[in-house]
Design a protein around this motif. Structure first.
Motif, PDB file in Angstrom:
ATOM      1  N   TYR A 263       0.829  -1.199   0.000  1.00  0.00           N
ATOM      2  CA  TYR A 263       0.000   0.000   0.000  1.00  0.00           C
ATOM      3  C   TYR A 263       0.867   1.253   0.000  1.00  0.00           C
ATOM      4  N   GLY A 264       1.857   1.300   0.879  1.00  0.00           N
ATOM      5  CA  GLY A 264       2.721   2.472   0.951  1.00  0.00           C
ATOM      6  C   GLY A 264       3.489   2.704  -0.339  1.00  0.00           C
ATOM      7  N   ILE A 265       3.982   1.619  -0.931  1.00  0.00           N
ATOM      8  CA  ILE A 265       4.729   1.742  -2.184  1.00  0.00           C
ATOM      9  C   ILE A 265       3.830   2.247  -3.302  1.00  0.00           C
ATOM     10  N   LEU A 266       2.618   1.695  -3.399  1.00  0.00           N
ATOM     11  CA  LEU A 266       1.697   2.112  -4.456  1.00  0.00           C
ATOM     12  C   LEU A 266       1.197   3.533  -4.226  1.00  0.00           C
ATOM     13  N   PHE A 267       1.033   3.931  -2.974  1.00  0.00           N
ATOM     14  CA  PHE A 267       0.628   5.306  -2.649  1.00  0.00           C
ATOM     15  C   PHE A 267       1.685   6.276  -3.163  1.00  0.00           C
ATOM     16  N   VAL A 268       2.950   6.017  -2.838  1.00  0.00           N
ATOM     17  CA  VAL A 268       4.044   6.887  -3.273  1.00  0.00           C
ATOM     18  C   VAL A 268       4.187   6.849  -4.789  1.00  0.00           C
ATOM     19  N   LEU A 269       4.062   5.653  -5.380  1.00  0.00           N
ATOM     20  CA  LEU A 269       4.160   5.531  -6.833  1.00  0.00           C
ATOM     21  C   LEU A 269       3.062   6.335  -7.521  1.00  0.00           C
ATOM     22  N   GLY A 270       1.855   6.303  -6.955  1.00  0.00           N
ATOM     23  CA  GLY A 270       0.752   7.086  -7.507  1.00  0.00           C
ATOM     24  C   GLY A 270       1.035   8.573  -7.456  1.00  0.00           C
ATOM     25  N   LEU A 271       1.590   9.043  -6.349  1.00  0.00           N
ATOM     26  CA  LEU A 271       1.952  10.459  -6.229  1.00  0.00           C
ATOM     27  C   LEU A 271       3.008  10.845  -7.259  1.00  0.00           C
ATOM     28  N   LEU A 272       4.000   9.969  -7.443  1.00  0.00           N
ATOM     29  CA  LEU A 272       5.079  10.264  -8.392  1.00  0.00           C
ATOM     30  C   LEU A 272       4.568  10.286  -9.836  1.00  0.00           C
ATOM     31  N   LEU A 273       3.687   9.329 -10.176  1.00  0.00           N
ATOM     32  CA  LEU A 273       3.152   9.298 -11.537  1.00  0.00           C
ATOM     33  C   LEU A 273       2.245  10.501 -11.793  1.00  0.00           C
ATOM     34  N   GLY A 274       1.429  10.870 -10.798  1.00  0.00           N
ATOM     35  CA  GLY A 274       0.610  12.071 -10.933  1.00  0.00           C
ATOM     36  C   GLY A 274       1.468  13.297 -11.129  1.00  0.00           C
ATOM     37  N   TYR A 275       2.564  13.359 -10.382  1.00  0.00           N
ATOM     38  CA  TYR A 275       3.511  14.471 -10.521  1.00  0.00           C
ATOM     39  C   TYR A 275       4.095  14.518 -11.935  1.00  0.00           C
ATOM     40  N   GLU A 276       4.454  13.365 -12.468  1.00  0.00           N
ATOM     41  CA  GLU A 276       5.058  13.317 -13.814  1.00  0.00           C
ATOM     42  C   GLU A 276       4.060  13.787 -14.875  1.00  0.00           C
ATOM     43  N   VAL A 277       2.795  13.459 -14.704  1.00  0.00           N
ATOM     44  CA  VAL A 277       1.774  13.918 -15.654  1.00  0.00           C
ATOM     45  C   VAL A 277       1.694  15.442 -15.644  1.00  0.00           C
ATOM     46  N   VAL A 278       1.617  16.018 -14.447  1.00  0.00           N
ATOM     47  CA  VAL A 278       1.506  17.473 -14.338  1.00  0.00           C
ATOM     48  C   VAL A 278       2.804  18.140 -14.792  1.00  0.00           C
ATOM     49  N   LYS A 279       3.933  17.513 -14.511  1.00  0.00           N
ATOM     50  CA  LYS A 279       5.226  18.049 -14.957  1.00  0.00           C
ATOM     51  C   LYS A 279       5.280  18.149 -16.482  1.00  0.00           C
ATOM     52  N   ARG A 280       4.744  17.155 -17.140  1.00  0.00           N
ATOM     53  CA  ARG A 280       4.708  17.163 -18.607  1.00  0.00           C
ATOM     54  C   ARG A 280       3.855  18.333 -19.108  1.00  0.00           C
ATOM     55  N   ILE A 281       2.761  18.608 -18.418  1.00  0.00           N
ATOM     56  CA  ILE A 281       1.892  19.724 -18.794  1.00  0.00           C
ATOM     57  C   ILE A 281       2.606  21.053 -18.586  1.00  0.00           C
TER      58      ILE A 281
END
Length: 274
Positions: free
Chosen positions: A24-42
């Motif tokens: 759960y903790g790993i997927l929570f952090v991974l989700g935050l990082l992937l969301g960040y990468e999407v917004v970073k691309r924008i």
């Protein structure tokens, strides 16, 4: 094909022999990082300094965690935490004076959403950046984060659905031998579909020029999905059993209404492009 038997140990290992490392903790952090990468691309596509996003991310990280924790404690288990206030912010349970490490067992997505919005409001005021402009960009990455959090719930065998009443579904063997709706996966994949919709709107229309619309679509679609999927989900706490709409559904309604209002206000001159 019969039901899937799910019996994964949510704990991967113990760090230093004491602190549990969980999916759960790993997927929570991974989700935050992937969301960040999407917004970073924008941000990069609009020639906005990524340094601004890095500062915003600090606000968001704190807002999401604090909001999710407070949301759980206030909305779902107020009776307990009103008598154990220290346990709201400490990853320990205190029993007979002894401290037991539990991690932050209990996070509520509605609280996390409120915390994220408040964090963006604070950042917007301090950075003198348009609030709706930020909300529209962050909204595109948000459902990716939400999806991975739900994958984490699946790995934990928690927040699962009601019995399917048939020879299909998922048997969460850590709890019982009944085939149930894997509502964590229903939510996760619906959130990924919402991400696809938001990305399409951002890329194929001039919707980004109508501030608040993308954020409104996120609120209206994501919390409508939550409202509907709660029908298949087991109530999380006992007091919900006597309610017509459970807590998750009641908390979703204001978000949906705000989202619809933002869409109506903002969708005046949206044009589709080739």
């Amino acid at each position: 094909m019969g039901p899937i038997e799910w019996n994964v140990d949510p704990e991967i290992a113990k760090l230093f022999g004491t602190f549990p490392l969980k999916y759960y903790g790993i997927l929570f952090v991974l989700g935050l990082l992937l969301g960040y990468e999407v917004v970073k691309r924008i941000y990069k596509s609009e020639n906005i300094s990524v340094e601004n996003l890095e500062k915003l991310s600090t606000y968001l990280f704190i807002g999401i965690l604090v909001g999710a924790r407070l949301g759980h404690c206030l909305f779902y288990d107020f009776a307990y935490f009103s008598e154990h206030p220290l346990e709201i912010f400490l990853p320990f349970q205190i029993v007979d004076g002894n401290w037991h490490f539990t991690g932050f067992a209990g996070l509520a997505s509605h609280g996390g959403s409120i915390g994220a919005i408040l964090a963006i409001i604070i950042y917007s005021l301090r950075s003198k950046t348009s609030l709706l402009w930020i909300l529209d960009r962050v909204a595109i990455g948000a459902p990716v984060t939400g999806a991975f959090i739900r994958f984490g719930n699946f790995m934990n065998s928690e927040i699962y659905g009601k019995p399917t009443q048939g020879n299909y579904g998922v048997i969460f063997m850590k709890d019982d031998l009944i085939p149930r709706h894997p509502t964590q996966l229903y939510e996760a994949f619906s959130y990924l579909m919402i991400f696809g919709l938001l990305w399409y709107l951002y890329k194929k229309t001039n919707v980004k020029n109508n501030q608040g619309v993308i954020f409104g679509v996120l609120l209206a679609t994501l919390f409508s999905a939550r409202l509907l999927l709660e029908v298949f989900k087991e109530n999380q706490v006992a007091f919900e059993d006597g309610m017509t709409l459970n807590m998750g559904q009641l908390l979703s309604i204001p978000f949906i209404l705000i989202g619809i209002a933002l869409i109506i206000i903002g969708t005046k001159k949206i044009k589709f492009t080739n």
